[in-house]
Design a protein around this motif. Structure first.
Motif, PDB file in Angstrom:
ATOM      1  N   ASP A 137      19.966  47.905 -11.788  1.00 56.41           N
ATOM      2  CA  ASP A 137      19.130  48.942 -11.174  1.00 56.41           C
ATOM      3  C   ASP A 137      18.856  50.092 -12.133  1.00 56.41           C
ATOM      4  O   ASP A 137      17.942  50.888 -11.897  1.00 56.41           O
ATOM      5  N   ALA A 142      14.550  46.684 -13.844  1.00 55.49           N
ATOM      6  CA  ALA A 142      14.258  47.184 -12.502  1.00 55.49           C
ATOM      7  C   ALA A 142      12.770  47.434 -12.285  1.00 55.49           C
ATOM      8  O   ALA A 142      12.330  47.545 -11.136  1.00 55.49           O
ATOM      9  N   ALA A 147      14.340  46.359  -7.226  1.00 65.82           N
ATOM     10  CA  ALA A 147      15.767  46.606  -7.428  1.00 65.82           C
ATOM     11  C   ALA A 147      16.357  47.413  -6.285  1.00 65.82           C
ATOM     12  O   ALA A 147      15.675  48.231  -5.661  1.00 65.82           O
ATOM     13  N   ASP A 151      22.643  47.118  -7.929  1.00 62.09           N
ATOM     14  CA  ASP A 151      22.429  45.757  -8.408  1.00 62.09           C
ATOM     15  C   ASP A 151      23.099  45.606  -9.770  1.00 62.09           C
ATOM     16  O   ASP A 151      22.952  46.469 -10.651  1.00 62.09           O
TER      17      ASP A 151
END
Length: 236
Positions: A137, A142, A147, A151
């Motif tokens: 993320d 991303a 995202a 993550d």
């Protein structure tokens, strides 16, 4: 509200968190590495954004005990360089060359803010694979998929040719994904983005319980976006 008087001495110093600043990193920032300009020092548990991997317990896998050990650049450079120069690895990692090439790749992470941690994978205590555990993320990745906060991404290579092509990759990918979900309670998804041409890697992620979410054009490749959901962890 009336505009502030430009002559006033009252000011507000606003410090934005690195998670916010990472969303605006230069679009050509390398995948899985820290954004340029954010290098507070060698990555350590006090500011590591993926957790203290050195403290993660070994995983008991069908292939034997497996654990992740953060890379020590001086100790591990020759080993990782040798793997990067294997033609089967170099085709997708594109880091073949002198040790300095691999060294720069490792230092970009080790000197960063802890959003990407390079690790050795030890099976029965023997280094046999290389892994990067990173905050997807906070990564340029991303920009190419929806995202979610926390993550966590995975890059990997299996070092020795004898360890490839016999299902070991999927066993270890599943183990590492489980380690991430066990030690990062805020993470709901483990993600990966192997090159679509790397059919063996894509198949290994599928066998490890990941699903193919989408295809994405990222710098240098067309990637298969693979996701393993926490909610489906015990079903796939």
């Amino acid at each position: 509200m009336a505009p502030a008087d430009p002559g006033t001495d009252d000011t507000l110093d606003l410090t934005l968190p690195p998670e916010f600043l990472a969303l605006f990193a230069p679009p050509d920032a390398p995948y899985g590495r820290s954004a340029p300009g954010s290098r507070p020092g060698r990555a350590d548990p006090d500011h590591c954004l993926v957790g203290d991997i050195a403290r993660w317990a070994p995983a008991d896998t069908p292939a034997g005990p497996f654990r992740l050990v953060p890379v020590d650049a001086e100790r591990d450079l020759a080993l990782v360089t040798g793997w990067m120069n294997d033609p089967a690895v170099a085709q997708f990692w594109e880091l073949a060359g002198e040790p300095a090439v691999t060294g720069r790749h490792l230092d970009a992470q080790l000197d960063g803010d802890g959003r990407s941690i390079p690790c050795l994978g030890l099976l029965h205590g023997t280094p046999m694979s290389y892994w990067e555990i990173y905050r997807a993320d906070l990564d340029p990745l991303a920009r190419h998929y929806p995202a979610r906060p926390q993550d966590t991404g995975v890059h990997l290579l299996i070092g020795g040719a004898a360890d490839r092509g016999r299902g070991l990759g999927s066993t270890l990918i599943r183990a590492v994904a489980d380690l991430i979900l066990e030690h990062r309670p805020g993470c709901c998804r483990v993600v990966a983005e192997p090159d679509l041409r790397n059919t063996c890697s894509v198949a290994a992620f599928l066998a490890a319980g990941f699903r193919l979410s989408a295809e994405a054009d990222v710098p240098g490749k067309r990637a298969a976006l693979m996701i393993r959901d926490r909610s489906l962890r015990h079903l796939l």
